[in-house]
Design a protein around this motif. Structure first.
Motif, PDB file in Angstrom:
ATOM      1  N   LEU A 135       0.811  -1.211   0.000  1.00 28.67           N
ATOM      2  CA  LEU A 135       0.000   0.000   0.000  1.00 28.67           C
ATOM      3  C   LEU A 135       0.849   1.269   0.000  1.00 28.67           C
ATOM      4  O   LEU A 135       0.447   2.301  -0.545  1.00 28.67           O
ATOM      5  CB  LEU A 135      -0.942   0.002   1.207  1.00 28.67           C
ATOM      6  N   LEU A 136       2.021   1.190   0.617  1.00 23.78           N
ATOM      7  CA  LEU A 136       2.879   2.375   0.713  1.00 23.78           C
ATOM      8  C   LEU A 136       3.884   2.482  -0.426  1.00 23.78           C
ATOM      9  O   LEU A 136       4.662   3.441  -0.472  1.00 23.78           O
ATOM     10  CB  LEU A 136       3.613   2.368   2.062  1.00 23.78           C
ATOM     11  N   SER A 137       3.885   1.524  -1.345  1.00 22.76           N
ATOM     12  CA  SER A 137       4.820   1.541  -2.481  1.00 22.76           C
ATOM     13  C   SER A 137       4.016   1.750  -3.758  1.00 22.76           C
ATOM     14  O   SER A 137       3.240   0.880  -4.163  1.00 22.76           O
ATOM     15  CB  SER A 137       5.601   0.224  -2.559  1.00 22.76           C
ATOM     16  N   TYR A 138       4.197   2.901  -4.374  1.00 16.27           N
ATOM     17  CA  TYR A 138       3.422   3.242  -5.568  1.00 16.27           C
ATOM     18  C   TYR A 138       4.369   3.623  -6.690  1.00 16.27           C
ATOM     19  O   TYR A 138       5.295   4.419  -6.504  1.00 16.27           O
ATOM     20  CB  TYR A 138       2.469   4.400  -5.265  1.00 16.27           C
ATOM     21  N   ASP A 139       4.159   3.028  -7.846  1.00 16.70           N
ATOM     22  CA  ASP A 139       5.002   3.288  -9.012  1.00 16.70           C
ATOM     23  C   ASP A 139       4.307   4.301  -9.922  1.00 16.70           C
ATOM     24  O   ASP A 139       3.249   4.014 -10.481  1.00 16.70           O
ATOM     25  CB  ASP A 139       5.256   1.985  -9.775  1.00 16.70           C
ATOM     26  N   ASP A 140       4.911   5.479 -10.068  1.00 14.53           N
ATOM     27  CA  ASP A 140       4.297   6.541 -10.868  1.00 14.53           C
ATOM     28  C   ASP A 140       4.264   6.209 -12.349  1.00 14.53           C
ATOM     29  O   ASP A 140       3.433   6.738 -13.090  1.00 14.53           O
ATOM     30  CB  ASP A 140       5.046   7.862 -10.655  1.00 14.53           C
ATOM     31  N   THR A 155       3.828   3.061 -13.831  1.00 15.13           N
ATOM     32  CA  THR A 155       2.744   2.120 -14.144  1.00 15.13           C
ATOM     33  C   THR A 155       1.418   2.508 -13.495  1.00 15.13           C
ATOM     34  O   THR A 155       0.390   1.894 -13.784  1.00 15.13           O
ATOM     35  CB  THR A 155       3.125   0.707 -13.686  1.00 15.13           C
ATOM     36  N   LYS A 156       1.446   3.513 -12.593  1.00 13.31           N
ATOM     37  CA  LYS A 156       0.238   3.980 -11.896  1.00 13.31           C
ATOM     38  C   LYS A 156      -0.424   2.862 -11.090  1.00 13.31           C
ATOM     39  O   LYS A 156      -1.636   2.665 -11.136  1.00 13.31           O
ATOM     40  CB  LYS A 156      -0.766   4.569 -12.897  1.00 13.31           C
ATOM     41  N   ARG A 157       0.392   2.135 -10.332  1.00 12.90           N
ATOM     42  CA  ARG A 157      -0.174   1.070  -9.497  1.00 12.90           C
ATOM     43  C   ARG A 157       0.749   0.816  -8.310  1.00 12.90           C
ATOM     44  O   ARG A 157       1.921   1.197  -8.324  1.00 12.90           O
ATOM     45  CB  ARG A 157      -0.376  -0.214 -10.298  1.00 12.90           C
ATOM     46  N   HIS A 158       0.224   0.146  -7.300  1.00  4.16           N
ATOM     47  CA  HIS A 158       1.020  -0.258  -6.148  1.00  4.16           C
ATOM     48  C   HIS A 158       1.918  -1.427  -6.549  1.00  4.16           C
ATOM     49  O   HIS A 158       1.548  -2.255  -7.381  1.00  4.16           O
ATOM     50  CB  HIS A 158       0.110  -0.676  -4.987  1.00  4.16           C
ATOM     51  N   VAL A 159       3.089  -1.490  -5.949  1.00  2.00           N
ATOM     52  CA  VAL A 159       4.039  -2.548  -6.291  1.00  2.00           C
ATOM     53  C   VAL A 159       4.596  -3.186  -5.029  1.00  2.00           C
ATOM     54  O   VAL A 159       4.547  -2.607  -3.936  1.00  2.00           O
ATOM     55  CB  VAL A 159       5.200  -2.000  -7.150  1.00  2.00           C
ATOM     56  N   ILE A 160       5.132  -4.383  -5.192  1.00  2.66           N
ATOM     57  CA  ILE A 160       5.884  -5.067  -4.145  1.00  2.66           C
ATOM     58  C   ILE A 160       7.337  -5.024  -4.579  1.00  2.66           C
ATOM     59  O   ILE A 160       7.703  -5.585  -5.608  1.00  2.66           O
ATOM     60  CB  ILE A 160       5.401  -6.518  -3.974  1.00  2.66           C
ATOM     61  N   GLY A 161       8.141  -4.340  -3.807  1.00  2.00           N
ATOM     62  CA  GLY A 161       9.536  -4.161  -4.181  1.00  2.00           C
ATOM     63  C   GLY A 161       9.668  -3.067  -5.210  1.00  2.00           C
ATOM     64  O   GLY A 161       9.476  -1.890  -4.933  1.00  2.00           O
ATOM     65  N   SER A 162       9.957  -3.457  -6.447  1.00  2.00           N
ATOM     66  CA  SER A 162      10.165  -2.501  -7.517  1.00  2.00           C
ATOM     67  C   SER A 162       9.923  -3.194  -8.845  1.00  2.00           C
ATOM     68  O   SER A 162      10.015  -4.420  -8.954  1.00  2.00           O
ATOM     69  CB  SER A 162      11.592  -1.938  -7.468  1.00  2.00           C
ATOM     70  N   THR A 163       9.596  -2.405  -9.852  1.00  2.00           N
ATOM     71  CA  THR A 163       9.441  -2.962 -11.199  1.00  2.00           C
ATOM     72  C   THR A 163      10.762  -2.934 -11.971  1.00  2.00           C
ATOM     73  O   THR A 163      10.822  -3.403 -13.104  1.00  2.00           O
ATOM     74  CB  THR A 163       8.377  -2.172 -11.983  1.00  2.00           C
TER      75      THR A 163
END
Length: 307
Positions: A44-49, A51-59
């Motif tokens: 919930l606290l990790s957001y990728d600008d 892809t515009k979605r929450h992520v686990i870790g990093s893309t």
């Protein structure tokens, strides 16, 4: 899991979490966390600008492993950001109540409109797709529209267009106030449904980018006396022929939906998390008083209902 299911209680939010978990497990060499709730807080606290979605870790491909420490959820749960967001989300459950009540009406055989809920071809099917924060914005605007319905006579109509989280999809809320003899007529619901269809067609003509319009027709809660029944229609309109455009334009001549000079547009920003207000910040928007009747039409005081 009870924490995950209670936090992600809109199906789109839960599905997004599961999709991201699958992506992370597939992409990472290792993923370590103490409890599912800690993983949820991290998500919930990790957001990728990008892809515009929450992520686990990093893309990013160079990130090959993620370790999440114990206590992530506890820290998030105790934060003022979390507490204030939960407070702001209370109004969003009006949307859930509308869905639940309508599904029950479908089971009882009293649902009007063209909805086939059991086959997924319905307005409700589209409404269920809305994430929690969008339900908050939609509920707020619907209840505000009900509160501001004008007292201009025994026959009054008002339409409100509300954008969906889904691209090129919108809701048309039609509120009617009609004289008692018309309201009690056997074909009143049928006529209201026909009017709702005209309003949805007028919305498509006014806003050509729409590919789906969901119509919601109700009696204005201010004057419904605490009892109300909703009508829903789903109008797929990605393919909109010249004949359809002309048909609804002709039907709308007597009603003038979305064509009056009084049409107003509002731009709002809705975010998933809501920062708590500063001590010196004052609310400027119109608010319902705690002891005022709730604009949803329940007959209860606002503080005992959606307040």
């Amino acid at each position: 899991m009870p924490i995950v299911l209670s936090e992600l209680d809109a199906v789109s939010d839960f599905a997004s979490y599961l999709r991201e978990k699958v992506r992370a497990i597939s992409a990472l060499d290792y993923l370590s966390y103490c409890g599912e709730e800690d993983l949820l807080a991290h998500y919930l606290l990790s957001y990728d600008d990008t892809t515009k979605r929450h992520v686990i870790g990093s893309t990013k491909q160079e990130v090959t492993g993620v370790m999440i420490g114990e206590g992530e959820w506890r820290g998030f749960y105790q934060s003022e950001l979390y507490k204030n967001t939960k407070k702001e989300d209370r109004i969003s459950y009006f949307w859930d109540e509308l869905i639940q009540r309508t599904c029950q009406n479908s089971l009882d055989g009293t649902l009007g409109g063209n909805s086939d809920i059991l086959r997924g071809q319905s307005a409700i099917y589209e409404m269920v797709k809305e994430p929690r924060f969008m339900r908050r914005g939609l509920s707020d605007k619907m209840l505000t529209a009900a509160q501001r319905f004008p007292n201009t006579g025994s026959f009054t109509r008002q339409v409100t267009l509300l954008p969906s989280f889904e691209i090129n999809v919108a809701y048309v809320l039609l509120q009617l106030r009609v004289p008692e003899p018309l309201r009690s007529a056997p074909d009143f619901r049928e006529k209201r449904l026909a009017l709702l269809e005209i309003a949805c067609g007028a919305a498509k003509n006014k806003f050509p980018y729409l590919v789906k319009v969901i119509g919601i027709g109700i009696e204005a809660p201010k004057f419904a006396g605490g009892s109300n029944a909703e009508d829903f229609i789903l109008m797929p309109c990605e393919k909109w022929s010249a004949e359809q455009q002309a048909h609804y334009a002709a039907m709308n001549k007597d009603w003038n939906f979305f064509e009056t000079p009084n049409l107003k547009q509002h731009k709002d920003r809705v975010t998933q998390f809501v920062q708590p207000p500063r001590a010196n910040q004052r609310a400027t928007s119109e608010k319902v008083g705690r002891n005022d009747p709730c604009p949803c039409g329940s007959g209860k005081k606002y503080k005992k209902c959606h307040g």
